[in-house]
Write a protein that holds these residues in place. Sequence first.
Motif, PDB file in Angstrom:
ATOM      1  N   LEU A 158       1.477   1.794 -12.659  1.00  0.00           N
ATOM      2  CA  LEU A 158       2.242   1.041 -13.645  1.00  0.00           C
ATOM      3  C   LEU A 158       3.547   0.578 -13.021  1.00  0.00           C
ATOM      4  N   LYS A 159       3.697  -0.723 -12.836  1.00  0.00           N
ATOM      5  CA  LYS A 159       4.909  -1.292 -12.263  1.00  0.00           C
ATOM      6  C   LYS A 159       4.989  -2.767 -12.634  1.00  0.00           C
ATOM      7  N   THR A 160       6.194  -3.310 -12.576  1.00  0.00           N
ATOM      8  CA  THR A 160       6.351  -4.745 -12.776  1.00  0.00           C
ATOM      9  C   THR A 160       6.103  -5.457 -11.449  1.00  0.00           C
ATOM     10  N   PRO A 161       5.688  -6.716 -11.481  1.00  0.00           N
ATOM     11  CA  PRO A 161       5.478  -7.449 -10.224  1.00  0.00           C
ATOM     12  C   PRO A 161       6.769  -7.540  -9.417  1.00  0.00           C
ATOM     13  N   LYS A 162       6.623  -7.729  -8.132  1.00  0.00           N
ATOM     14  CA  LYS A 162       7.768  -7.815  -7.237  1.00  0.00           C
ATOM     15  C   LYS A 162       8.701  -8.942  -7.661  1.00  0.00           C
ATOM     16  N   GLY A 163       9.985  -8.627  -7.716  1.00  0.00           N
ATOM     17  CA  GLY A 163      10.972  -9.634  -8.080  1.00  0.00           C
ATOM     18  C   GLY A 163      11.152  -9.832  -9.565  1.00  0.00           C
ATOM     19  N   THR A 164      10.565  -8.953 -10.392  1.00  0.00           N
ATOM     20  CA  THR A 164      10.731  -9.023 -11.845  1.00  0.00           C
ATOM     21  C   THR A 164      11.184  -7.668 -12.354  1.00  0.00           C
ATOM     22  N   ARG A 165      11.585  -7.622 -13.614  1.00  0.00           N
ATOM     23  CA  ARG A 165      12.048  -6.354 -14.185  1.00  0.00           C
ATOM     24  C   ARG A 165      11.921  -6.390 -15.695  1.00  0.00           C
ATOM     25  N   ASP A 166      11.907  -5.205 -16.288  1.00  0.00           N
ATOM     26  CA  ASP A 166      12.004  -5.072 -17.740  1.00  0.00           C
ATOM     27  C   ASP A 166      13.470  -4.908 -18.121  1.00  0.00           C
ATOM     28  N   TYR A 167      13.764  -5.144 -19.387  1.00  0.00           N
ATOM     29  CA  TYR A 167      15.129  -4.989 -19.884  1.00  0.00           C
ATOM     30  C   TYR A 167      15.123  -4.071 -21.096  1.00  0.00           C
ATOM     31  N   SER A 168      15.901  -3.023 -21.015  1.00  0.00           N
ATOM     32  CA  SER A 168      16.003  -2.065 -22.114  1.00  0.00           C
ATOM     33  C   SER A 168      16.794  -2.671 -23.259  1.00  0.00           C
ATOM     34  N   PRO A 169      16.759  -2.064 -24.454  1.00  0.00           N
ATOM     35  CA  PRO A 169      17.577  -2.591 -25.564  1.00  0.00           C
ATOM     36  C   PRO A 169      19.052  -2.719 -25.205  1.00  0.00           C
ATOM     37  N   LYS A 170      19.587  -1.751 -24.470  1.00  0.00           N
ATOM     38  CA  LYS A 170      20.999  -1.810 -24.079  1.00  0.00           C
ATOM     39  C   LYS A 170      21.252  -2.987 -23.143  1.00  0.00           C
ATOM     40  N   GLN A 171      20.369  -3.162 -22.159  1.00  0.00           N
ATOM     41  CA  GLN A 171      20.526  -4.274 -21.227  1.00  0.00           C
ATOM     42  C   GLN A 171      20.365  -5.610 -21.934  1.00  0.00           C
ATOM     43  N   THR A 172      19.423  -5.669 -22.865  1.00  0.00           N
ATOM     44  CA  THR A 172      19.193  -6.910 -23.603  1.00  0.00           C
ATOM     45  C   THR A 172      20.390  -7.241 -24.491  1.00  0.00           C
ATOM     46  N   ALA A 173      21.052  -6.215 -25.041  1.00  0.00           N
ATOM     47  CA  ALA A 173      22.239  -6.452 -25.874  1.00  0.00           C
ATOM     48  C   ALA A 173      23.369  -7.055 -25.040  1.00  0.00           C
TER      49      ALA A 173
END
Length: 668
Positions: free
Chosen positions: A63-78
Motif C-alpha cells: 500500500l503506497k501512493t505512486p512516486k511523486g504523489t501524496r495524500d493529504y490529512s485533514p490538518k494538511q488540507t485545512a
Amino acid sequence: MNWLRPLAAGGCRVPLGGQHLAPSYALRAFAAHPQNQVAEGVVKLQQPKPQLGTDEGKKNFILKTPKGTRDYSPKQTAIREKVFNTIISCFKRHGAEVIDTPVFELKETLTGKYGEDSKLIYDLKDQGGELLSLRYDLTVPFARYLAMNKITNIKRYHIAKVYRRDNPAMTKGRYREFYQCDFDIAGQFDPMIPDAECLKIVHEILSMLQLGDFLIKVNDRRILHGVFAVCGIPDSLFHSTCSTVDKLNKATWEDVKSEMVGEKGLSPEAVDRIGEYIQLHGGLGLIEQLLQDTKLSQNKLAREGLGDMKLLFEYLTLFGIADKISFDLSLARGLDYYTGVIYEAILLQPRNDHKEEPVSVGSVAGGGRYDGLVGMFDPKGRKVPCVGVSIGIERIFSIMEQKVEVSKEKIRTTETQVLVATPQKNFLDVRLKLISELWDSGIKAEMLYKKNPKLLNQLQYCEDMGIPLAAIVGEQELKNGIVKLRVIASREEVSSQTAALGSTAWGGGDQPSVEKEVVLDYLEKLDKHKSMGPDALHLRVLKELADVIAEPLAIIFENSWRSGEVLDDWKKANVVPIFKKGKKEDPGNYRPVSLTSVPGKIMEQVLKESILKHLEEGKVIRNSQHAFTKGKSCLTNLIAFYDEITGSVDEGKAVDVWFLDFSKAFRL
C-alpha cells in the motif's frame, strides 16, 4: 528457430473465459531443457497470478501512493484550503473570472510548447483513436481555450492539478501531481500595465501569506535575445541556450558554462561574453546602463525590451512595490512560449521566530508574457497578447506545513460552531430535534453518534476538535424550554430559549430584512434642531440627504443585524448634563444624558419595532404588558389595574394591595 514452431502452431493454451488452462505438453517439453529460456518464461507467464483478496496476494501487495504523489490529512488540507482562499480572494479582488479545462489534452496541443521540458509530459495510451496527454501546465490549455472559443479579451484565474514526469523532491515541494494557481490577462492593452498588475498580485499574495522576505526577479526575453545576438549566438540556439541559463538558480556559473560549451557547442569566448551580461542585476540604474551599451542598444529587440522594462519599473514604483523587484539578466524561464517580460519570485529567508533551518524550496511564483501562443492554435494565426503568473502552491504549502509543525499551532479541521450535548440518558430524540433545528437554520453543528454518550466525553470532543460552543439540554432545560450554551474555552454558561438559539427565532433564513422605505421614514422625521452624536453628523444633513443615504444605511443595518456586530462609532457617546429643576448651581439637579450616533439610534428603533412585531405575532407578550409596548403606557397600566381591583371588590372578593415607590430609583 525450430523450437518456436509449437508456439506458432497453437500448441500453447490461452486464457478462456477468465480461466487459465494448462500449457500444452509440447511446450512443457521444450521448457524442460535449459537452453529453452524463452519458452520457460512463457510457461511462467501463463501461470495464474495471485488475486487481491487471497492470502498469497496480500503478502506481495504494498500500500503506497505512486512516486511523486501524496495524500493529504485533514490538518494538511485545512492549511491548504487557507492558502487557496487567500490566493482566490486576491484574484477576485483584481476582477478575475474563473474557468476550467479538461485534465488531459490532445497530445499535439501540448507538443512543442515546453522546449526541453516536453519530455516530462505524461502521454496516455490510445483511447478510441485519440492520442492524449495529461496537461503539463494551465497556460497552454488556456491558450487553446481562447483560440477555440475566439475570445480576445478576458481576465481569468484557474486552480487545478497538472502532471509532470519529473524527478520528484517531496521535501522541497516538487511533485509529479500538483496544483497550479494561475492568473492571466488576455487582450490588446497599453504596454506594461497588465504586466505590472501581475507583479502586484504576486506581491500581495506573498505578503498576505507571511512566508517571510521575498524578491521578485524580472527580465525580458527580448533583452536576452539581444544579449545572445551581440554575443554571437545564432537564433536557432536561442531556446536551448535559455534553458541552460535558466539553471543558474540551481547551479554555479561554471557548471552552466561547461554545459553551454560541452553540450550546446558554443564557443568559450561567446559564453564568456554572455556571462558578463547575465550575471548583472539591479533596478532602474541597470536599465539606464544597458540602454547606454553601444552594442546592446543597436539590437532592435533588446532596445524594445529595455524600453518596456523601464516603463514597467515606473508603474511598479507607483504601485509601491519597486523595492521588492530586481531586474536580473540571469532569469530566462525555460518554456518556449514566452515572448516578452518574464518574472519569478523567490524567498530570501523564511520568517523563523524559532530559528528553524531555512526551507530550500526554490521559486514560489513565476510567469511572463506570451503573445504568440494563442496564434499557434488559431487556424488563421490570429494572435491574442497574454500575460500571466502562476503561484507555486505546493512549495508554499511545504513552507507553511513546516512552520505549523515548528510552532505547534493547533489547526481546526472542521468549521463546526456548536456540539449538541446532553448529560442524561435516553435523550437521543431531543438531540436529534435540536440539531435538525440548527442545521435548518444554517448553523454548523455536530453530535456524537451514541445513544447515551457521557457529558465529559462530549466536552472533551469539543476541546479536541476546537468546537467553541456546546448546546447542552437535560431534563430541567427541556422542562423550561431552554438550552444551556457552554463556552468551551472559558466554561461560562448561559441559558437561551431553544427557538432563539443561533438566531432561529425568525426561522433561520427568514430573518427580517431592513427596507429602504423604513429607514427613509425615520430620516425624514428627524428633528434638525436636536443635538448630533460623537460622529458629528448633523441631523439637518441626514434629513436633507435622506433619499441618498437611506439605501446604504438599510444595507449597513441589515448586515450589522445578521453578523451581530455594531460599528465602533455607534458605540461611542457624548455624555452631557441636562438641567431638571431647582437651582442650576446644584449638580444634583442635573441628569446625565448620552448623545449617541443618530444612524445608530435609527437602527435601534428599526430593531425594536421588528422585535416587538415578532413578539406580538408570536403571542409572546401578554395583554398585561404595558411598558415599552406601542399604544400602552403607565396610565393604561394603572387603568387596567384599577379595573381589575374594583371588579374583584364588586364580586365580594378579598383584595390586598401593596404599594411600592420606585420613583427615587430613576433619579440618577
